[in-house]
Write an enzyme that holds these catalytic residues in place. Structure first.
Site, mmCIF file in Angstrom:
data_model
loop_
_atom_site.group_PDB
_atom_site.id
_atom_site.type_symbol
_atom_site.label_atom_id
_atom_site.label_comp_id
_atom_site.label_asym_id
_atom_site.label_seq_id
_atom_site.Cartn_x
_atom_site.Cartn_y
_atom_site.Cartn_z
ATOM 1 C CE LYS A 22 -1.708 1.618 4.012
ATOM 2 N NZ LYS A 22 -1.439 3.046 4.262
ATOM 3 C CG ASN A 23 2.589 2.683 3.555
ATOM 4 O OD1 ASN A 23 1.408 2.981 3.429
ATOM 5 N ND2 ASN A 23 3.167 2.515 4.734
ATOM 6 N NE ARG A 92 0.617 12.250 7.366
ATOM 7 C CZ ARG A 92 1.028 13.487 7.612
ATOM 8 N NH1 ARG A 92 0.186 14.389 8.031
ATOM 9 N NH2 ARG A 92 2.282 13.822 7.442
ATOM 10 C CB CYS A 116 -4.789 10.662 11.848
ATOM 11 S SG CYS A 116 -3.134 10.114 12.189
ATOM 12 N NE ARG A 121 0.542 10.212 10.243
ATOM 13 C CZ ARG A 121 0.241 9.075 9.621
ATOM 14 N NH1 ARG A 121 -0.913 8.508 9.823
ATOM 15 N NH2 ARG A 121 1.084 8.526 8.790
ATOM 16 N N PRO A 122 1.752 16.696 11.318
ATOM 17 C CG PRO A 122 3.343 18.048 12.348
ATOM 18 C CD PRO A 122 2.616 16.748 12.493
ATOM 19 C CG ASP A 304 3.435 1.536 9.467
ATOM 20 O OD1 ASP A 304 3.015 2.365 10.301
ATOM 21 O OD2 ASP A 304 3.523 1.790 8.246
ATOM 22 C CB ILE A 326 7.654 6.992 14.352
ATOM 23 C CG1 ILE A 326 8.941 6.155 14.229
ATOM 24 C CG2 ILE A 326 7.332 7.698 13.038
ATOM 25 C CD1 ILE A 326 10.173 6.892 13.752
ATOM 26 N NE ARG A 396 -6.948 4.088 6.061
ATOM 27 C CZ ARG A 396 -6.085 4.812 6.764
ATOM 28 N NH1 ARG A 396 -6.253 4.962 8.055
ATOM 29 N NH2 ARG A 396 -5.064 5.403 6.185
HETATM 30 C C1 UD1 Z 1 4.516 6.887 6.244
HETATM 31 C C2 UD1 Z 1 3.660 5.648 6.098
HETATM 32 C C3 UD1 Z 1 3.145 5.204 7.455
HETATM 33 C C4 UD1 Z 1 4.306 5.027 8.440
HETATM 34 C C5 UD1 Z 1 5.181 6.276 8.483
HETATM 35 C C6 UD1 Z 1 6.432 6.107 9.323
HETATM 36 C C7 UD1 Z 1 2.696 5.951 3.882
HETATM 37 C C8 UD1 Z 1 1.498 6.221 3.078
HETATM 38 N N1 UD1 Z 1 2.545 5.966 5.226
HETATM 39 O O1 UD1 Z 1 3.675 7.916 6.758
HETATM 40 O O2 UD1 Z 1 2.456 3.960 7.276
HETATM 41 O O3 UD1 Z 1 3.786 4.793 9.726
HETATM 42 O O4 UD1 Z 1 5.599 6.618 7.131
HETATM 43 O O5 UD1 Z 1 7.179 5.036 8.876
HETATM 44 O O6 UD1 Z 1 3.763 5.701 3.370
HETATM 45 N N2 UD1 Z 1 6.208 14.717 10.527
HETATM 46 C C9 UD1 Z 1 6.192 16.046 10.854
HETATM 47 N N3 UD1 Z 1 6.143 16.968 9.833
HETATM 48 C C10 UD1 Z 1 6.093 16.591 8.513
HETATM 49 C C11 UD1 Z 1 6.116 15.211 8.203
HETATM 50 C C12 UD1 Z 1 6.169 14.294 9.245
HETATM 51 O O7 UD1 Z 1 6.253 16.440 12.009
HETATM 52 O O8 UD1 Z 1 6.066 17.462 7.633
HETATM 53 C C13 UD1 Z 1 6.261 13.713 11.629
HETATM 54 C C14 UD1 Z 1 4.981 12.898 11.710
HETATM 55 O O9 UD1 Z 1 3.991 13.558 12.446
HETATM 56 C C15 UD1 Z 1 5.470 11.638 12.373
HETATM 57 C C16 UD1 Z 1 6.874 11.475 11.822
HETATM 58 O O10 UD1 Z 1 7.273 12.776 11.357
HETATM 59 O O11 UD1 Z 1 5.515 11.808 13.752
HETATM 60 C C17 UD1 Z 1 7.002 10.469 10.700
HETATM 61 O O12 UD1 Z 1 6.158 10.846 9.636
HETATM 62 P P1 UD1 Z 1 6.419 10.422 8.128
HETATM 63 O O13 UD1 Z 1 7.671 9.659 7.999
HETATM 64 O O14 UD1 Z 1 6.233 11.648 7.290
HETATM 65 O O15 UD1 Z 1 5.206 9.440 7.886
HETATM 66 P P2 UD1 Z 1 4.151 9.448 6.713
HETATM 67 O O16 UD1 Z 1 4.815 9.707 5.416
HETATM 68 O O17 UD1 Z 1 2.966 10.250 7.098
#
Ligand code: UD1
Length: 416
Positions: A22-23, A92, A116, A121-122, A304, A326, A396
């Site tokens: 999925k990811n 997201r 969420c 998750r900003p 995950d 995370i 999902r």
């Molecule tokens: C992706 C995966 C999700 C997985 C996560 C971490 C997809 C669709 N989803 O989510 O399944 O759990 O990686 O391995 O691929 N953060 C910020 N600011 C930002 C971006 C991120 O503060 O601009 C924080 C997030 O809130 C979180 C952390 O960084 O605490 C990791 O987020 P990120 O690696 O971006 O995860 P996703 O891409 O949302």
């Protein structure tokens, strides 16, 4: 509302063929926005989040054909540059349209994703990256609006190796003018899969899968065909399941290295692992020993897989400390696992799990995607019947999970 009944206590035996990840599939589908040529994607899993992404792409004007197991996507006639709240709030990953739309059309408007269940998750890293590439960005009525003439390559360093931000900025930079260097990137295998498709489309990228990625921008990308990589989280979920039930399974459709440290942790707990080129075997003949883990960016232990690992530690011998680094609120499954008899206490981002000899079936409620998988595992490890409610979370991210477990000898049924 659908629920799943699991009758635990049976060992698992047999082979699992993994679905597409999925990811990986989500950014790969979205990458079709970068060109007016046709992108063909194979091995796309049939999941709720994929259907949401296809709906979003169609909303933007992408023509999509699904034939003989492959999606053919054409973004030749895209005329809308807005991802509305209804779509972004349910998924997201919709924010990944920011980079491609801005790079190709110079404008984009995306609803802010909001919080969420597992944390705030900003998206500040995504926005910082696009600004550095020359975009003008502002917030209006809950939307991020970005405009740019042709983006310009530069050096961008992420404060944290965010998966989504790395993917978003990578997609933007392939059409930017000149060279972009991305530092402190996420190294997840899904980013390599995305880079591989972009390279097939004519992009110039080196270093994907390491913390520094170099991109030399091109003016146009062309058609390409690509098969989505196997799902490493699905693979890990089956691996931990057999560790808890006992038995021996083979999981096929993924390079074992893609699982990072997970297989080594299974070995540490007492499982026997055999690594093949395109899969692995996992055998458990005794009760697992407890091990402690800390979630980290790849190749560390994946967040995950944290909930599923906690289900396994609930029945392991000894005490396990599970540290989540995370997401700040990813322990909601603890109280549901406790309903099955697990002994877990949480404080300061660390869950302490004292393994019990056996869990006993109960009615439980899924709170997010991976939490639902942990409850299915809890059910497989428990005596009696476990009813998992709110399984729309599970749908999902896991394709036909109950069918796959049944094929391994589990007694598990969906009730509609
Ligand atoms: C992706 C995966 C999700 C997985 C996560 C971490 C997809 C669709 N989803 O989510 O399944 O759990 O990686 O391995 O691929 N953060 C910020 N600011 C930002 C971006 C991120 O503060 O601009 C924080 C997030 O809130 C979180 C952390 O960084 O605490 C990791 O987020 P990120 O690696 O971006 O995860 P996703 O891409 O949302």
């Amino acid at each position: 509302m659908d629920c799943i009944d699991v009758y635990g206590g049976r060992p698992l035996e047999g082979d699992v063929i993994l679905s597409g990840a999925k990811n990986a599939a989500l950014p790969l589908l979205i990458a079709s926005l970068l060109t007016d040529a046709v992108i063909e994607l194979k091995h796309v899993p049939d999941l709720k989040d994929i259907r949401t992404t296809l709906a979003l792409l169609q909303h933007l004007g992408v023509e999509i054909e699904h034939r003989a197991g492959a999606y053919r996507l054409s973004a030749a006639n895209v005329a809308c540059f807005e991802a509305p709240y209804e779509l972004v709030s349910t998924m997201r990953a919709s924010v990944l349209v920011l980079g491609p739309l801005l790079a190709r059309f110079g404008q984009v408007k995306v609803s802010l994703p909001g919080g969420c269940a597992i944390g705030a998750r900003p998206i500040q890293y995504h926005l910082m990256g696009l600004e550095k590439l020359g975009a003008e960005i502002w917030l209006e009525n809950g939307y991020v609006i970005a405009k740019a003439n042709r983006l310009k390559g530069t050096t961008i360093r992420f404060d944290f190796p965010s998966v989504g931000a790395t993917e978003n900025i990578l997609m933007a930079a392939v059409l930017a003018e000149g060279e972009t260097v991305l530092e402190n990137c996420a190294c997840e295998p899904e980013i390599v899969d995305l880079a591989n498709l972009l390279i097939k489309m004519g992009a110039y990228i080196t270093g994907a899968g390491t913390s520094t990625i170099l991109i030399r921008g091109v003016t146009k990308l062309h058609e390409a065909t690509h098969a989505v990589m196997g799902d490493r989280i699905e693979a890990g979920t089956f691996a931990l399941a057999v560790c808890g039930t006992g038995g021996a399974i083979r999981v096929m459709g993924i390079a074992p290295e893609a699982l990072g440290t997970l297989l080594a942790v299974c070995e540490q707990c007492g499982a026997q692992v055999e690594r093949f080129e395109d899969g692995f075997g996992m055998k458990a003949t005794e009760r697992m020993r407890a091990a402690s883990i800390t979630t980290e960016p790849y190749p560390g232990f994946p967040t995950d897989m944290q909930a599923q690992f906690m289900a396994l530690m609930s029945v392991a011998g000894g005490r396990s400390y599970i540290t989540e680094t995370i997401f700040e609120n990813r322990f909601m499954h603890c109280s549901e696992l406790a309903r099955l008899g697990a002994d877990i206490s949480v404080g300061g981002g660390i869950a302490t799990v004292r393994g019990v000899p056996a869990l006993s079936g109960a009615e439980v409620m899924a709170t997010d995607l991976r939490a639902s998988a942990s409850l299915i595992l809890g059910g497989l490890f428990a005596h009696g019947c476990t009813r998992v409610n709110r399984i729309y979370h599970l749908d999902r991210g896991y394709e036909r999970i109950e069918e796959k477990f049944r094929a391994l000898g589990a007694r598990i049924e969906r009730r509609i």
